[in-house]
Design an enzyme around this catalytic site. Structure first.
Site, PDB file in Angstrom:
ATOM      1  N   ALA A 180       0.858  -1.177   0.000  1.00 41.35           N
ATOM      2  CA  ALA A 180       0.000   0.000   0.000  1.00 41.35           C
ATOM      3  C   ALA A 180       0.897   1.231   0.000  1.00 41.35           C
ATOM      4  O   ALA A 180       2.074   1.157   0.364  1.00 41.35           O
ATOM      5  CB  ALA A 180      -0.880  -0.016   1.240  1.00 41.35           C
ATOM      6  N   GLY A 197       0.462  -5.165   0.740  1.00 43.79           N
ATOM      7  CA  GLY A 197      -0.601  -5.159  -0.265  1.00 43.79           C
ATOM      8  C   GLY A 197      -0.150  -5.767  -1.582  1.00 43.79           C
ATOM      9  O   GLY A 197      -0.968  -6.313  -2.325  1.00 43.79           O
ATOM     10  N   GLU A 202      -0.599  -9.308  -1.182  1.00 39.66           N
ATOM     11  CA  GLU A 202      -2.049  -9.567  -1.110  1.00 39.66           C
ATOM     12  C   GLU A 202      -2.668  -9.564  -2.510  1.00 39.66           C
ATOM     13  O   GLU A 202      -3.526 -10.401  -2.822  1.00 39.66           O
ATOM     14  CB  GLU A 202      -2.702  -8.541  -0.175  1.00 39.66           C
ATOM     15  CG  GLU A 202      -2.267  -8.775   1.275  1.00 39.66           C
ATOM     16  CD  GLU A 202      -2.711  -7.675   2.238  1.00 39.66           C
ATOM     17  OE1 GLU A 202      -3.178  -8.000   3.326  1.00 39.66           O
ATOM     18  OE2 GLU A 202      -2.575  -6.488   1.895  1.00 39.66           O
ATOM     19  N   GLU A 232       3.600  -5.591   7.425  1.00 42.31           N
ATOM     20  CA  GLU A 232       2.726  -4.581   8.023  1.00 42.31           C
ATOM     21  C   GLU A 232       3.011  -4.338   9.501  1.00 42.31           C
ATOM     22  O   GLU A 232       2.945  -3.203   9.982  1.00 42.31           O
ATOM     23  CB  GLU A 232       1.250  -4.974   7.838  1.00 42.31           C
ATOM     24  CG  GLU A 232       0.706  -4.708   6.435  1.00 42.31           C
ATOM     25  CD  GLU A 232       0.988  -5.839   5.455  1.00 42.31           C
ATOM     26  OE1 GLU A 232       1.833  -6.717   5.754  1.00 42.31           O
ATOM     27  OE2 GLU A 232       0.359  -5.845   4.381  1.00 42.31           O
TER      28      GLU A 232
HETATM   29  C1  3H9 Z   1       0.461  -2.423   3.339  1.00 40.12           C
HETATM   30  O1  3H9 Z   1       0.739  -2.863   2.259  1.00 40.12           O
HETATM   31  C2  3H9 Z   1      -0.900  -2.544   3.963  1.00 40.12           C
HETATM   32  C3  3H9 Z   1      -1.827  -3.511   3.265  1.00 40.12           C
HETATM   33  O2  3H9 Z   1      -1.768  -4.772   3.870  1.00 40.12           O
HETATM   34  C4  3H9 Z   1      -3.253  -3.114   3.415  1.00 40.12           C
HETATM   35  C5  3H9 Z   1      -3.741  -1.897   2.755  1.00 40.12           C
HETATM   36  C6  3H9 Z   1      -5.236  -1.764   2.808  1.00 40.12           C
HETATM   37  N1  3H9 Z   1       4.593   3.513   0.254  1.00 40.12           N
HETATM   38  O3  3H9 Z   1      13.138   1.808   0.444  1.00 40.12           O
HETATM   39  P1  3H9 Z   1      13.572   2.550  -0.744  1.00 40.12           P
HETATM   40  C7  3H9 Z   1       9.289   4.983  -1.188  1.00 40.12           C
HETATM   41  S1  3H9 Z   1       1.616  -1.592   4.270  1.00 40.12           S
HETATM   42  C8  3H9 Z   1       5.039   4.716  -0.100  1.00 40.12           C
HETATM   43  O4  3H9 Z   1      14.705   3.497  -0.615  1.00 40.12           O
HETATM   44  P2  3H9 Z   1      14.681   0.226  -2.071  1.00 40.12           P
HETATM   45  C9  3H9 Z   1      10.366   5.410  -0.211  1.00 40.12           C
HETATM   46  O5  3H9 Z   1       9.878   6.315   0.743  1.00 40.12           O
HETATM   47  C10 3H9 Z   1       3.043  -1.464   3.212  1.00 40.12           C
HETATM   48  N2  3H9 Z   1       6.318   4.973  -0.447  1.00 40.12           N
HETATM   49  O6  3H9 Z   1      13.851   1.580  -2.000  1.00 40.12           O
HETATM   50  C11 3H9 Z   1      11.379   6.025  -1.140  1.00 40.12           C
HETATM   51  O7  3H9 Z   1      10.924   7.331  -1.473  1.00 40.12           O
HETATM   52  P3  3H9 Z   1      11.952   8.506  -1.852  1.00 40.12           P
HETATM   53  C12 3H9 Z   1       3.836  -2.705   3.236  1.00 40.12           C
HETATM   54  C13 3H9 Z   1       7.163   3.945  -0.415  1.00 40.12           C
HETATM   55  O8  3H9 Z   1      14.828  -0.081  -3.514  1.00 40.12           O
HETATM   56  C14 3H9 Z   1      11.272   5.163  -2.398  1.00 40.12           C
HETATM   57  O9  3H9 Z   1       9.990   4.549  -2.325  1.00 40.12           O
HETATM   58  N3  3H9 Z   1       5.018  -2.536   2.424  1.00 40.12           N
HETATM   59  C15 3H9 Z   1       6.771   2.658  -0.040  1.00 40.12           C
HETATM   60  O10 3H9 Z   1      15.870   0.314  -1.190  1.00 40.12           O
HETATM   61  C16 3H9 Z   1      12.322   4.087  -2.467  1.00 40.12           C
HETATM   62  O11 3H9 Z   1      12.296   3.311  -1.272  1.00 40.12           O
HETATM   63  C17 3H9 Z   1       6.200  -2.146   2.938  1.00 40.12           C
HETATM   64  O12 3H9 Z   1       6.336  -1.906   4.110  1.00 40.12           O
HETATM   65  C18 3H9 Z   1       5.412   2.455   0.293  1.00 40.12           C
HETATM   66  N4  3H9 Z   1       4.931   1.243   0.637  1.00 40.12           N
HETATM   67  O13 3H9 Z   1      13.729  -0.853  -1.403  1.00 40.12           O
HETATM   68  C19 3H9 Z   1       7.338  -2.079   1.959  1.00 40.12           C
HETATM   69  N5  3H9 Z   1       7.847   1.840  -0.091  1.00 40.12           N
HETATM   70  O14 3H9 Z   1      12.718   7.982  -3.046  1.00 40.12           O
HETATM   71  C20 3H9 Z   1       8.200  -0.877   2.188  1.00 40.12           C
HETATM   72  C21 3H9 Z   1       8.873   2.595  -0.497  1.00 40.12           C
HETATM   73  O15 3H9 Z   1      11.074   9.655  -2.118  1.00 40.12           O
HETATM   74  N6  3H9 Z   1       9.201  -0.695   1.193  1.00 40.12           N
HETATM   75  N7  3H9 Z   1       8.475   3.873  -0.696  1.00 40.12           N
HETATM   76  O16 3H9 Z   1      12.811   8.649  -0.630  1.00 40.12           O
HETATM   77  C22 3H9 Z   1      10.379  -1.363   1.171  1.00 40.12           C
HETATM   78  O17 3H9 Z   1      10.606  -2.249   1.961  1.00 40.12           O
HETATM   79  C23 3H9 Z   1      11.393  -0.952   0.144  1.00 40.12           C
HETATM   80  O18 3H9 Z   1      11.012   0.281  -0.389  1.00 40.12           O
HETATM   81  C24 3H9 Z   1      11.621  -1.934  -1.005  1.00 40.12           C
HETATM   82  C25 3H9 Z   1      12.575  -1.281  -2.055  1.00 40.12           C
HETATM   83  C26 3H9 Z   1      12.268  -3.215  -0.482  1.00 40.12           C
HETATM   84  C27 3H9 Z   1      10.326  -2.284  -1.712  1.00 40.12           C
END
Ligand code: 3H9
Length: 655
Positions: free
Chosen positions: A66, A105, A108, A128
Site C-alpha cells: 500500500a 498489499g 495480497e 505490516e
Molecule cells: C500495506 O501494504 C498494507 C496492506 O496490507 C493493506 C492496505 C489496505 N509507500 O526503500 P527505498 C518509497 S503496508 C510509499 O529506498 P529500495 C520510499 O519512501 C506497506 N512509499 O527503496 C522512497 O521514497 P523517496 C507494506 C514507499 O529499492 C522510495 O519509495 N510494504 C513505499 O531500497 C524508495 O524506497 C512495505 O512496508 C510504500 N509502501 O527498497 C514495503 N515503499 O525515493 C516498504 C517505499 O522519495 N518498502 N516507498 O525517498 C520497502 O521495503 C522498500 O522500499 C523496497 C525497495 C524493499 C520495496
C-alpha cells in the site's frame, strides 16, 4: 484494445493479456493504481479473447505494498481488499509474475491471483507489523489458506520477508522462473491452462489449530515484542481466519487494520519509515557528487577500529589496517577475525565468506601504503595529540583528494583537523560500537569540509547500510549530548528520592532494553567520569555527579563487580546495592515516588528538550534526524518514534 491508464499498460501474447504496472518508485498501491487495477479487471473481463492475465511490474520491484503516505488520511475507495477480491473473481485467471519484492498489499494482490511465480532473487512478505498495523487486504485470511497456519504466523507476526526459494518451500509461490520473467511466466501460464485450475484462495479450507498452539504462539510473540501491539493483533486475526468463515474473518481483519492504522504506534513507525528513507539522501546535498570509494584504510585496530574494518569489508571494500607496531597489528587482526568468526558461529556468514572478508584486509605499519587510498578513517586513542600526529602523517602520504575522516566521539574535529593541508577533504565520521552492528553514523563536517566530502560521507553510510545523520560540532554531537542530559535527569530523579531501580524499570517499561543506570553499569562509569575530571582540571565548573561519587569509591560498573548496582561474581543481572545507598545517602533525599509513566515522561521530555536546543543551535538539521539518532544509536523504542516525535505527539517538551 482496452483503454489504458497512466500506471498500467496492457499487451497481448495470443490469448494471454500482460498487465504491466509502472508506478515508480516502488509500484505502491496508491489510489490511482487501485482504480487502474479495478478498471483493468473490468476491461479484461469484457474481452472474450483473453484466456489468462499475467501481472508484472516495471522498474526495480513488484508492488511494494500500500502507499504508506496515504495512511495519515481516511481511506478512499476502491479499497484494496475489494481490488484483491475483484482480481480473484475475474473471468480469466490472473497470474502474478514477481521480481524485486512483493510486500504487504503487493503480496495480497498476488494472493488474489490464481498462481504466483517469481525470479530467484525476489522476496515476498507481509511487513505490516513493522508499520504498527496488520495486513489489511486479506494477508491474515488468505495466507493461512495458501500456505498453512504456521507459515502464516511466521510471515505475518514477524513481518520478515522470505526469499523466493523459501517462499516456494512454504507454498507461498508456485514456481521459480529461471531466465527472463515475462517469458517464463507466459510459458508457466500456457502449461497451467492445460490442467484444471486450483480453487481461488478464498475458497480453500484452513486447518483449525488447538488452543495450546495459540497460547504458545501468543506467549512467544509477547516475549519478543514487549510493548508493540500489532504482532499480537495480527496473531488474533489469523486465529479468527481459522475459526470464522472467510467473509467474517475479512471484516475482522479490516476492523483491526483501520483501528491500528489510526494508532500512535502506527504513526510513530510511519514517521521512522520515512525518516529512515530520507536520511541517506539529504536534500541539501542533491547537487554534490560523492567521490568514488574503491578502497579504504583504518588507522587503529582496537574495538572501534576493528568494527569499522568489518563494516567496510561487509560492504565489499578492500581495507588497509594501520597500527603503530607488529604486536598492535596482530591484536587488531585478531579483533577483526573475532568479528567474522562470531558471524560464522551465528550462521550469518559461511566459512568461505569469513575467509574472503579476512583476505580483503591488508595490514601494515607503513603509512606509505596509503598513497592511493580513497578514504582513511582514523580510530586511534581519544587524545588530541595522538590524533593530530596521525593526520600530519596522512597529509604527507595520501592523495590530495583522499577523504580523511576522524572517528572521534567527544573531541572537537576542528582541532583534530588543524594543520591538515586541504581541509576540504576532512570530515568526522562517528561510528557507534560495535561499528559493524550499530546502524547509526553521525557525520560531522568542519566549516572547511567540501560538499563533495560530505556527500561522500553519506555515500559511505549508504554503502555500509547505515543510517547517516549530519551533526554540527558541539560536545557529544547529537547523540552523546542528549545522553548526557538524559543521565543527568535520571540522576536528578534519584536525588529527589526516586529509587534507582524504579527509574530503570520505568524506562524498560517504556520500551528501552535497559534503564539508564543499568546501561551505565554495563558500559562503565569511568569514561564519563574521566571526561568530567578533565573538564574540571581545565577550569570548567562541572558539578559533582552521583556517578563521580561511585567511581571515586571504586564502583565503575559491572567490570568492578558494582556500580549503581551490585554484581556478585558470575552474575550479570543488577542487584540493588546497599553500598551504593550508603555512598549516595548524603546526596539524596528521603523516599519519593512517581509512577513509571511519570518517570518515563520526565526523562523523554528532557531528551526532547535537549533535541530542541540542538535544533535551535543548528547542530541537528531536523527533528527526524534526532529521532533516528536515538533509535539507532541509543535503543529508543522504534515504535515510540523517537523523543521528538513522541513528545510532539503528546504535546510537551520545552527547550
Ligand atoms: C500495506 O501494504 C498494507 C496492506 O496490507 C493493506 C492496505 C489496505 N509507500 O526503500 P527505498 C518509497 S503496508 C510509499 O529506498 P529500495 C520510499 O519512501 C506497506 N512509499 O527503496 C522512497 O521514497 P523517496 C507494506 C514507499 O529499492 C522510495 O519509495 N510494504 C513505499 O531500497 C524508495 O524506497 C512495505 O512496508 C510504500 N509502501 O527498497 C514495503 N515503499 O525515493 C516498504 C517505499 O522519495 N518498502 N516507498 O525517498 C520497502 O521495503 C522498500 O522500499 C523496497 C525497495 C524493499 C520495496
Amino acid at each position: 484494445m482496452p483503454a489504458e491508464t497512466p500506471v498500467i499498460s496492457i499487451t497481448r501474447d495470443g490469448s494471454i493479456a500482460i498487465v504491466t504496472i509502472d508506478n515508480p518508485p516502488v509500484n505502491a498501491l496508491g489510489l490511482s493504481l487501485r482504480q487502474a487495477l479495478w478498471q483493468t479487471a473490468e476491461t479484461l473481463d469484457a474481452d472474450p479473447g483473453v484466456a489468462a492475465v499475467v501481472l508484472v511490474c516495471a522498474g526495480r520491484t513488484f508492488i511494494a505494498g500500500a502507499d504508506v503516505g496515504e495512511f495519515g488520511a481516511p481511506p478512499v475507495p476502491p479499497h484494496l481488499p475489494d481490488v484483491v477480491a475483484r482480481i480473484e473473481a475475474a473471468r480469466a485467471p490472473w497470474f502474478a509474475a514477481i521480481h524485486g519484492s512483493a510486500l504487504g498489499g503487493g503480496f495480497e494482490v498476488a494472493m488474489g491471483c490464481r498462481f504466483r511465480v517469481a525470479v530467484a532473487s525476489a522476496s515476498v512478505g507481509l511487513p505490516e507489523v513493522t508499520l504498527g498495523i496488520v495486513p489489511g487486504a486479506s494477508g491474515t485470511v488468505r495466507t493461512p489458506r495458501l500456505a498453512g497456519v504456521p507459515a502464516a504466523v511466521q510471515l505475518v507476526t514477524t513481518g520478515r520477508p522470505v526469499k523466493a526459494a523459501e517462499a516456494l518451500s512454504l507454498g507461498l509461490i508456485d514456481a521459480i522462473i529461471q531466465g527472463e520473467l515475462r517469458e517464463g511466466a507466459i510459458a508457466f501460464v500456457r502449461a497451467a491452462l492445460t490442467k484444471p485450475l486450483p480453487p481461488a484462495i478464498s475458497a480453500r479450507p484452513v486447518a483449525a489449530q488447538t488452543t495450546t498452539f495459540w497460547a504458545e504462539q501468543e506467549a512467544a510473540i509477547a516475549r519478543r515484542v514487549k510493548g508493540e501491539t500489532a504482532p499480537l493483533r495480527a496473531l488474533a486475526a489469523i486465529r479468527k481466519a481459522t475459526e470464522a468463515p472467510f467473509a467474517e474473518a475479512m471484516a475482522h481483519e479490516r476492523e483491526t487494520f483501520l483501528e491500528l492504522r489510526a494508532s500512535d504506534q502506527a504513526a510513530a513507525l510511519r514517521h521512522v519509515f520515512f525518516a529512515e528513507r530520507a536520511a541517506p539522501r539529504p536534500a541539501h546535498l542533491k547537487s554534490a557528487a560523492p567521490l568514488p570509494l574503491r578502497n579504504a584504510a583504518v588507522i587503529g585496530g582496537g574495538t572501534m577500529g576493528a568494527g569499522i574494518v568489518a563494516a567496510l569489508r561487509d560492504a565489499g571494500l578492500p581495507v588497509t589496517l594501520i597500527e603503530r607496531d607488529d604486536a598492535a597489528l596482530d591484536r587488531g587482526l585478531t579483533n577483526v577475525r573475532a568479528i567474522f568468526d562470531g558471524g560464522v558461529k551465528r550462521g550469518k556468514l559461511t566459512e568461505a565468506q569469513a575467509a574472503d572478508r579476512m583476505a580483503g584486509v591488508t595490514t601494515t605499519c607503513d603509512y606509505a601504503a596509503l598513497a592511493d587510498v580513497d578514504l582513511v578513517i582514523e580510530a586511534v586513542f581519544e587524545e588530541i595529540g595522538v590524533k593530530r600526529a596521525v593526520f600530519a602523517e596522512l597529509g604527507r602520504v595520501c592523495r590530495p583528494d583522499t577523504v580523511l575522516a576522524t572517528n572521534t566521539s567527544y573531541l572537537d574535529p576542528r582541532c583534530i583537523a588543524e594543520g591538515v593541508a586541504m581541509p576540504g577533504r576532512f570530515i568526522g565520521l562517528h561510528f557507534f560500537s560495535p561499528a559493524h552492528v550499530m546502524k547509526l553514523l553521525e557525520i560531522v563536517p568542519i566549516p572547511e569540509t567540501a560538499p563533495e566530502t560530505l556527500a561522500t560521507g553519506f555515500a559511505l553510510g549508504r554503502a555500509l547500510g547505515k543510517i547517516p545523520v549530519q551533526a554540527g560540532i558541539c560536545e557529544g554531537f547529537i547523540g552523546n549530548r542528549i545522553l548526557k542530559r538524559y543521565r543527568a535527569a535520571a540522576e536528578s530523579l534519584v536525588r529527589q528520592g526516586i529509587a534507582i531501580e524504579a527509574v530503570d524499570a520505568a524506562m524498560r517499561g517504556y520500551g528501552f532494553a535497559m534503564g539508564p543506570f543499568e546501561a551505565q553499569d554495563l558500559g562503565g562509569l569511568d569514561i564519563a567520569h574521566l571526561q568530567r575530571e578533565a573538564a574540571r582540571a581545565a577550569g570548567q565548573a562541572v558539578p559533582e555527579t552521583l556517578g563521580d561519587i561511585l567511581v571515586r569509591a571504586g564502583r565503575k560498573g559491572q567490570k568492578t563487580g558494582g556500580g549503581w548496582y551490585d554484581y556478585p561474581p558470575g552474575e550479570r543481572r543488577p542487584q540493588p546495592s546497599a553500598t551504593t545507598g550508603t555512598l549516595l545517602s548524603g546526596a539524596i533525599r528521603a523516599g519519593a515516588a512517581l509512577t513509571p509513566e511519570a518517570i518515563a515522561k520526565r526523562l523523554v521530555d528532557e531528551m526532547a528538550a535537549e533535541g530542541a536546543a540542538l535544533l535551535a543551535e543548528g547542530i541537528a538539521r531536523n527533528a527526524a534526524d534526532i529521532d533516528l539518532v536515538e533509535i539507532h544509536g541509543y535503543g529508543f523504542p522504534r515504535w515510540r518514534g523517537g523523543p521528538m516525535f513522541a513528545t510532539r505527539r503528546k504535546g510537551a517538551a520545552k527547550p
